[in-house]
Enzyme design. Structure first.
Site, short mmCIF file in Angstrom:
data_model
loop_
_atom_site.label_atom_id
_atom_site.label_comp_id
_atom_site.label_asym_id
_atom_site.label_seq_id
_atom_site.Cartn_x
_atom_site.Cartn_y
_atom_site.Cartn_z
N ARG A 81 0.91 -1.36 -0.13
CA ARG A 81 -0.02 0.18 0.08
C ARG A 81 0.85 1.22 0.00
NH1 ARG A 81 -4.84 2.35 2.41
NH2 ARG A 81 -4.56 4.51 1.54
N ARG A 105 -5.86 2.09 -4.63
CA ARG A 105 -4.58 1.53 -3.81
C ARG A 105 -4.87 0.04 -3.81
NH1 ARG A 105 -7.93 3.97 0.32
NH2 ARG A 105 -7.10 5.84 -0.60
N ASP A 140 -6.93 -1.49 1.41
CA ASP A 140 -7.25 -0.42 2.61
C ASP A 140 -7.95 -1.26 3.40
OD1 ASP A 140 -7.46 2.14 3.65
OD2 ASP A 140 -9.28 2.41 2.67
N ASP A 151 -9.88 -0.36 7.07
CA ASP A 151 -10.31 0.80 7.99
C ASP A 151 -11.10 0.10 9.00
OD1 ASP A 151 -9.31 2.88 6.27
OD2 ASP A 151 -11.24 3.06 5.37
N1 LIG Z 1 -11.02 4.45 12.05
C1 LIG Z 1 -9.88 4.72 11.28
N2 LIG Z 1 -9.47 3.58 10.50
C2 LIG Z 1 -8.33 3.56 9.83
N3 LIG Z 1 -7.46 4.89 9.84
C3 LIG Z 1 -7.81 5.85 10.53
C4 LIG Z 1 -9.12 5.61 11.42
N4 LIG Z 1 -9.17 7.12 11.90
C5 LIG Z 1 -7.99 7.63 11.69
N5 LIG Z 1 -7.25 6.99 10.74
C6 LIG Z 1 -5.98 7.45 10.18
O1 LIG Z 1 -6.27 7.93 8.87
C7 LIG Z 1 -4.88 7.94 8.20
C8 LIG Z 1 -5.05 7.83 6.69
O2 LIG Z 1 -5.65 6.55 6.41
P1 LIG Z 1 -6.04 6.03 4.90
O3 LIG Z 1 -4.56 6.58 4.02
O4 LIG Z 1 -6.29 4.49 4.92
O5 LIG Z 1 -7.06 7.08 4.48
P2 LIG Z 1 -8.02 6.73 3.27
O6 LIG Z 1 -8.52 5.36 3.08
O7 LIG Z 1 -7.22 7.23 1.81
O8 LIG Z 1 -9.11 7.66 3.39
P3 LIG Z 1 -10.51 7.50 4.43
O9 LIG Z 1 -9.67 7.73 5.77
O10 LIG Z 1 -11.38 8.49 3.74
O11 LIG Z 1 -10.83 6.12 4.40
C9 LIG Z 1 -4.05 6.59 8.85
O12 LIG Z 1 -2.81 6.82 8.89
C10 LIG Z 1 -4.77 6.47 10.27
O13 LIG Z 1 -3.90 6.81 11.21
N1 LIG Z 2 -15.66 2.62 -3.99
C1 LIG Z 2 -14.87 3.02 -3.03
N2 LIG Z 2 -14.42 4.32 -2.83
C2 LIG Z 2 -13.32 4.62 -2.13
C3 LIG Z 2 -13.06 3.81 -1.27
C4 LIG Z 2 -13.28 2.37 -1.34
O1 LIG Z 2 -13.08 1.41 -0.37
N3 LIG Z 2 -14.24 2.04 -2.06
N4 LIG Z 2 -11.92 4.08 -0.17
C5 LIG Z 2 -11.75 5.45 -0.10
C6 LIG Z 2 -10.76 5.87 0.95
O2 LIG Z 2 -10.96 4.87 1.89
C7 LIG Z 2 -12.16 6.37 -1.20
N5 LIG Z 2 -13.14 5.95 -1.88
#
Ligand SMILES: Nc1ncnc2c1ncn2[C@@H]1O[C@H](COP(=O)(O)OP(=O)(O)OP(=O)(O)O)[C@@H](O)[C@H]1O
Ligand SMILES: Nc1nc2c(c(=O)[nH]1)N=C(CO)CN2
Length: 180
Positions: free
Chosen positions: A91, A100, A103, A105
């Site tokens: 990643r 990516r 991911d 979360d």
């Molecule tokens: N609930 C959470 N789950 C995962 N990461 C988190 C969360 N809350 C805060 N973060 C932080 O967000 C930062 C960025 O995460 P990441 O690069 O996966 O974001 P993204 O997937 O592009 O966007 P989004 O946060 O909108 O899903 C991570 O380094 C992490 O510390």
């Molecule tokens: N359809 C889709 N769109 C996204 C996704 C994802 O997992 N699926 N994750 C994102 C940032 O976490 C931003 N946009």
């Protein structure tokens, strides 16, 4: 955030991928989470094929799914485990919401709430994202997020129309087919 829970905690994780063989990557990540000490995977949603939300134009579709887990890991350790698996799948973070390989979360960790930017709980954007909410509602039709039914939130989300349920098991690498 660093405290080890006295009893296992129910948490929800959301997985997404849209580079390489996304279906295979997500299936492999589920296996890696099953093999993570301190973590028991209690449920795996069907996979969804979803249109990208946000980020640059022209990205491939995503494969998304949701897991329920029971864990003795602290919230910080759970995030670290998720990020370790992301890193193992190469990643990178070049552009916000860019494509990516993987991911993971943390959507919820028990009833914990946190506004720490390193780990915000529940995930601050989960309640608006059908690519998270729809698979979660398929797995747990009565689930709630911050007091609202996940299925209702999924139906109301802006991206509700761009989530397609993929037939077959989520751990079947071929189920979701190649992303396009
Ligand atoms: N609930 C959470 N789950 C995962 N990461 C988190 C969360 N809350 C805060 N973060 C932080 O967000 C930062 C960025 O995460 P990441 O690069 O996966 O974001 P993204 O997937 O592009 O966007 P989004 O946060 O909108 O899903 C991570 O380094 C992490 O510390
Ligand atoms: N359809 C889709 N769109 C996204 C996704 C994802 O997992 N699926 N994750 C994102 C940032 O976490 C931003 N946009």
């Amino acid at each position: 955030m660093d405290g080890v829970p006295a009893a296992p905690v129910a948490a929800v994780l959301a997985l997404g991928a849209n580079l390489g063989d996304a279906a295979a990557t997500v299936a492999q990540a589920v296996r890696e989470l099953r093999n993570t000490p301190g973590l028991e995977v209690t449920g795996v949603s069907p996979a969804a094929r979803t249109r990208p939300v946000g980020g640059p134009e022209g990205q491939p579709d995503y494969v998304n799914l949701v897991l329920t887990v029971s864990t003795r890991l602290s919230p910080a350790a759970l995030l670290a485990a998720a990020q370790g698996i992301e890193q193992a799948h190469h990643r990178t973070r070049e552009v916000r919401w860019g494509p990516r390989t993987l991911d993971i979360d943390v959507i919820t960790y028990g009833e914990m709430t946190s506004d720490d930017p390193v780990l915000t709980l529940p995930h601050p954007r989960a309640h608006t994202r059908a690519f998270v909410l729809a698979p979660w509602s398929w797995l747990e039709p009565e689930a709630t997020l911050s007091g609202e039914r996940v299925a209702d939130l999924a139906a109301q989300a802006d991206d509700a129309g761009s989530v397609t349920r993929v037939p077959g098991g989520a751990e079947d690498e071929d189920a979701a087919g190649p992303v396009s």
